[in-house]
Design a protein around this motif. Sequence first.
Motif, PDB file in Angstrom:
ATOM      1  N   ASN A  65       1.321  -1.549   0.334  1.00 59.33           N
ATOM      2  CA  ASN A  65      -0.390  -0.282   0.025  1.00 59.33           C
ATOM      3  C   ASN A  65       1.538   1.420   0.174  1.00 59.33           C
ATOM      4  O   ASN A  65       0.138   2.172  -0.398  1.00 59.33           O
ATOM      5  N   GLU A  66       2.227   1.177   0.893  1.00 62.08           N
ATOM      6  CA  GLU A  66       2.865   2.499   0.645  1.00 62.08           C
ATOM      7  C   GLU A  66       3.721   2.556  -0.709  1.00 62.08           C
ATOM      8  O   GLU A  66       3.727   3.382  -1.313  1.00 62.08           O
ATOM      9  N   HIS A  67       3.754   1.526  -1.827  1.00 59.50           N
ATOM     10  CA  HIS A  67       4.104   1.330  -3.107  1.00 59.50           C
ATOM     11  C   HIS A  67       3.389   1.963  -3.865  1.00 59.50           C
ATOM     12  O   HIS A  67       3.635   2.521  -4.766  1.00 59.50           O
ATOM     13  N   PHE A  68       2.490   1.033  -3.882  1.00 55.41           N
ATOM     14  CA  PHE A  68       1.008   1.739  -5.003  1.00 55.41           C
ATOM     15  C   PHE A  68      -0.662   2.254  -4.441  1.00 55.41           C
ATOM     16  O   PHE A  68      -0.358   2.231  -3.438  1.00 55.41           O
ATOM     17  N   ASN A  69      -0.351   3.194  -5.212  1.00 55.16           N
ATOM     18  CA  ASN A  69      -2.326   3.441  -4.721  1.00 55.16           C
ATOM     19  C   ASN A  69      -3.203   1.971  -5.270  1.00 55.16           C
ATOM     20  O   ASN A  69      -3.440   1.934  -6.765  1.00 55.16           O
ATOM     21  N   LEU A  70      -3.862   1.172  -4.251  1.00 55.54           N
ATOM     22  CA  LEU A  70      -4.550   0.330  -4.828  1.00 55.54           C
ATOM     23  C   LEU A  70      -6.047   0.955  -5.138  1.00 55.54           C
ATOM     24  O   LEU A  70      -6.797   1.395  -4.667  1.00 55.54           O
ATOM     25  N   GLU A  71      -6.233   0.121  -6.717  1.00 54.73           N
ATOM     26  CA  GLU A  71      -7.450   0.333  -6.691  1.00 54.73           C
ATOM     27  C   GLU A  71      -8.454  -0.181  -6.689  1.00 54.73           C
ATOM     28  O   GLU A  71      -7.901  -1.817  -7.806  1.00 54.73           O
ATOM     29  N   TYR A  72      -9.665  -1.085  -6.579  1.00 55.06           N
ATOM     30  CA  TYR A  72     -10.366  -2.247  -6.909  1.00 55.06           C
ATOM     31  C   TYR A  72     -11.420  -2.027  -6.943  1.00 55.06           C
ATOM     32  O   TYR A  72     -12.328  -1.419  -7.584  1.00 55.06           O
ATOM     33  N   TYR A  73     -11.302  -3.294  -8.379  1.00 59.79           N
ATOM     34  CA  TYR A  73     -12.874  -3.556  -9.277  1.00 59.79           C
ATOM     35  C   TYR A  73     -13.205  -4.982  -9.290  1.00 59.79           C
ATOM     36  O   TYR A  73     -12.295  -5.771  -9.542  1.00 59.79           O
ATOM     37  N   THR A  74     -14.397  -4.799  -9.523  1.00 64.55           N
ATOM     38  CA  THR A  74     -15.260  -6.583  -9.270  1.00 64.55           C
ATOM     39  C   THR A  74     -16.035  -6.295 -10.239  1.00 64.55           C
ATOM     40  O   THR A  74     -15.926  -5.364 -11.347  1.00 64.55           O
ATOM     41  N   PHE A  75     -15.722  -7.289 -11.103  1.00 64.06           N
ATOM     42  CA  PHE A  75     -17.055  -7.650 -12.706  1.00 64.06           C
ATOM     43  C   PHE A  75     -17.874  -9.095 -12.441  1.00 64.06           C
ATOM     44  O   PHE A  75     -17.279 -10.065 -11.669  1.00 64.06           O
ATOM     45  N   GLY A  76     -18.336  -8.728 -13.358  1.00 69.00           N
ATOM     46  CA  GLY A  76     -19.385 -10.244 -14.113  1.00 69.00           C
ATOM     47  C   GLY A  76     -20.159  -9.932 -15.249  1.00 69.00           C
ATOM     48  O   GLY A  76     -18.750  -9.342 -16.062  1.00 69.00           O
ATOM     49  N   LYS A  77     -21.180  -9.362 -15.517  1.00 72.56           N
ATOM     50  CA  LYS A  77     -21.490  -8.787 -16.818  1.00 72.56           C
ATOM     51  C   LYS A  77     -21.396  -7.430 -16.706  1.00 72.56           C
ATOM     52  O   LYS A  77     -20.314  -6.578 -18.081  1.00 72.56           O
ATOM     53  N   SER A  78     -21.034  -6.639 -15.756  1.00 75.66           N
ATOM     54  CA  SER A  78     -20.953  -5.765 -15.521  1.00 75.66           C
ATOM     55  C   SER A  78     -19.245  -5.186 -14.898  1.00 75.66           C
ATOM     56  O   SER A  78     -18.924  -6.022 -14.300  1.00 75.66           O
ATOM     57  N   VAL A  79     -18.788  -3.990 -14.968  1.00 74.66           N
ATOM     58  CA  VAL A  79     -17.387  -3.833 -14.513  1.00 74.66           C
ATOM     59  C   VAL A  79     -17.468  -2.852 -13.489  1.00 74.66           C
ATOM     60  O   VAL A  79     -18.347  -1.398 -13.245  1.00 74.66           O
ATOM     61  N   ASN A  80     -17.847  -2.707 -12.019  1.00 76.32           N
ATOM     62  CA  ASN A  80     -17.823  -1.954 -10.642  1.00 76.32           C
ATOM     63  C   ASN A  80     -16.767  -1.469  -9.744  1.00 76.32           C
ATOM     64  O   ASN A  80     -15.997  -2.598  -9.219  1.00 76.32           O
ATOM     65  N   GLN A  81     -16.344  -0.346  -9.882  1.00 78.39           N
ATOM     66  CA  GLN A  81     -15.301  -0.111  -8.683  1.00 78.39           C
ATOM     67  C   GLN A  81     -15.875  -0.187  -7.259  1.00 78.39           C
ATOM     68  O   GLN A  81     -16.253   0.657  -6.419  1.00 78.39           O
ATOM     69  N   ASN A  82     -15.158  -1.191  -6.658  1.00 83.83           N
ATOM     70  CA  ASN A  82     -15.437  -1.419  -5.180  1.00 83.83           C
ATOM     71  C   ASN A  82     -14.930  -3.191  -5.212  1.00 83.83           C
ATOM     72  O   ASN A  82     -14.425  -3.648  -5.970  1.00 83.83           O
TER      73      ASN A  82
END
Length: 677
Positions: free
Chosen positions: A103-120
């Motif tokens: 977490n110190e080295h990167f900016n972590l961004e989380y996405y989940t996907f199925g038929k569509s993509v969501n940022q969470n």
Amino acid sequence: MQTETITYIIISGIIALVLALFQYIFKSKKITKTYWLLAFLRFVSVFSVLLLLINPKFEKISFYDEKPNLIVAIDNSESINYLNQSENASTLIKRLKQNEALNEHFNLEYYTFGKSVNQNDSLDYNEQQSNIAQVFNRLSEVYNNSVSPTLLITDGNQTYGYDYEFVTNKYKQAIFPVILGDTVTHTDIKIQQLNVNRYAYLKNKFPVEIIATYNGNSTVNSQLKITSGATTVFSKVVNFSKVQNSQIININLPANHVGIKSYKAEIIPLDNEKNKINNFKNFAVEVIDQKTNVAIVSDIIHPDLGALKKSIESNEQRNASILNTNEFLKQAEDFQLVIAYQPTNNFRSLFNEIDRLKLNKIVVAGTKTNWSLLNQLQDNYSQQVTNQVEDFQPSVNKNYSTFIIDDLNFEDFPPLQSEFGETTFTVPFETLLFKTVNGTQLEEPLLATFEINNKREALLLGEGIWRWRAQSYLDEKSFNTFDNFIGKLVQYLGSKQRRSRLNVNYESFYNGNDNVKITAQYFNKNYEFDANANINIVLKNKVTNETKTYPFVLKNTNYQVDLSGIEAGDYSFTVRSSSGNISKSGALKILDYNVEQQFLNANVTKLNRLATNSEGSSYFIDDTSTIINNLLSDSRFVTIQKSSKKIVPLIDWKYLLALIALSLAIEWFIRKYNGLI
């Protein structure tokens, strides 16, 4: 700063100095320290005001550190649960969040996907389809100009969308697949694919194509059978071996009764099979007793003809033929609808035959249309003949009430070409699309429909509709939306049903993984679209008699309800408006099929190729510590120091205004104190 600006500043300084010395030194008989102080204050005030007028600009350079992004995309589909990998995936996400070095080295961004993509990062593993390609399409819009390695946590089994293996052509980031699942080969026989038309015609036979595959080393025998209810309509012994591991079976089944007919295709499972769900597949066919034949009549060659034919025939219930006037007259009684494309001198006999047979028609007018003749052949409308051509763009009429239409972003479609001049109607009509010229909507129809003497007609005032179909594909990556628009127009013109205040649009059956969406339009007594209606659908399961009520939600120019996720079965429904005694009833069928449960293993081969093509590496879920260490040690993903250059005008420097006010105030007080005022 430019040389010209520096010159102006020097001149301003000289002017300010001369004015200050002239007022307090040259004109004064007493040269004291007070006068020198006043001269200095006056110099500061004048020079500062002149600087504001010149307004020089300064460069402000700031430095900052930019950490690389680490994109974590997690497969949230049901197949992760089915492969018993949901706990492993959740554990990995937890470890990524808790790792301080990462977490110190990167900016972590989380996405989940199925038929569509969501940022969470909220996971429930209940998505019914997997569209991995859509993940990279979405991420490429956001992260293509940054360093953003991507951690793809998935089993690699895609059930929807384009093949994700080749997304590296567009997505220029290193991809690190984390493979959920094992590589153990299980003996398995399954129905890989089943192809069947949605519609069949009464007293005909319809084709069914089944692709069956086998994964194993020994020679095995099984039985393929197709049943309808308790009746077996087809049966065949199938043989597989390590070499012959697939078969294509083509079958023709009879269509003896009108309506929806359900079938089950099944390969009898082997004794040692682990996954028996992929051994069967349900499918259905709607048997109809007629087909709408549409004649596209034209004496000229134009790409619009092919576009119309393709759009009409995208619905299997319709057939379109491109004919000239003489060919149509020989077989006119075979058609239920006529599209008269750009009527010319030969169309007089065509219109007479259409009137004799009382056929509905669509007239498409363009630059080759003989309007002098067309004005004579009918008296429903007339066009001012100017022999000039104009480009007209479409604009949808949101109050169109004849049937449900979808707004395809018509305003962005290419213009159609037609005769310049006013079109006058002598009968009541409804405008579906207005004309727009240079962004200004005219109160003139580009596409209109009307009913007169129990006949329905449509008039399209423009050629070049093939460009609309092409633009629709560019926007949607599919012709479906445009073809559905043309299909609804053809359906209305080919039907004899009376206009209704409540229109409901739905399919007779849906596959288990399909989006089950029903749309409706409700109109007031003046047939104006009512955007404040309260519409509900009452859904009843025919087997359990369980009843549920769902509200419709307003979306653009219609109401929509999403029934996706309801259990498979036969349903009846009633759509009702609470503001009036108006309702529509119907029935639909949900087929039992879950595509996410068709897999035994992760698609390791494809994920490995994806990693190689993107200059990344693939890992199994057990290599969590290796994944983190390799990401931290990769020299491509380091913090970069960047500079930002900002041009700042002097007028934005508030301290200079304060300096002017202060110097003038001090000068005034000194002069007042010394009696110089």
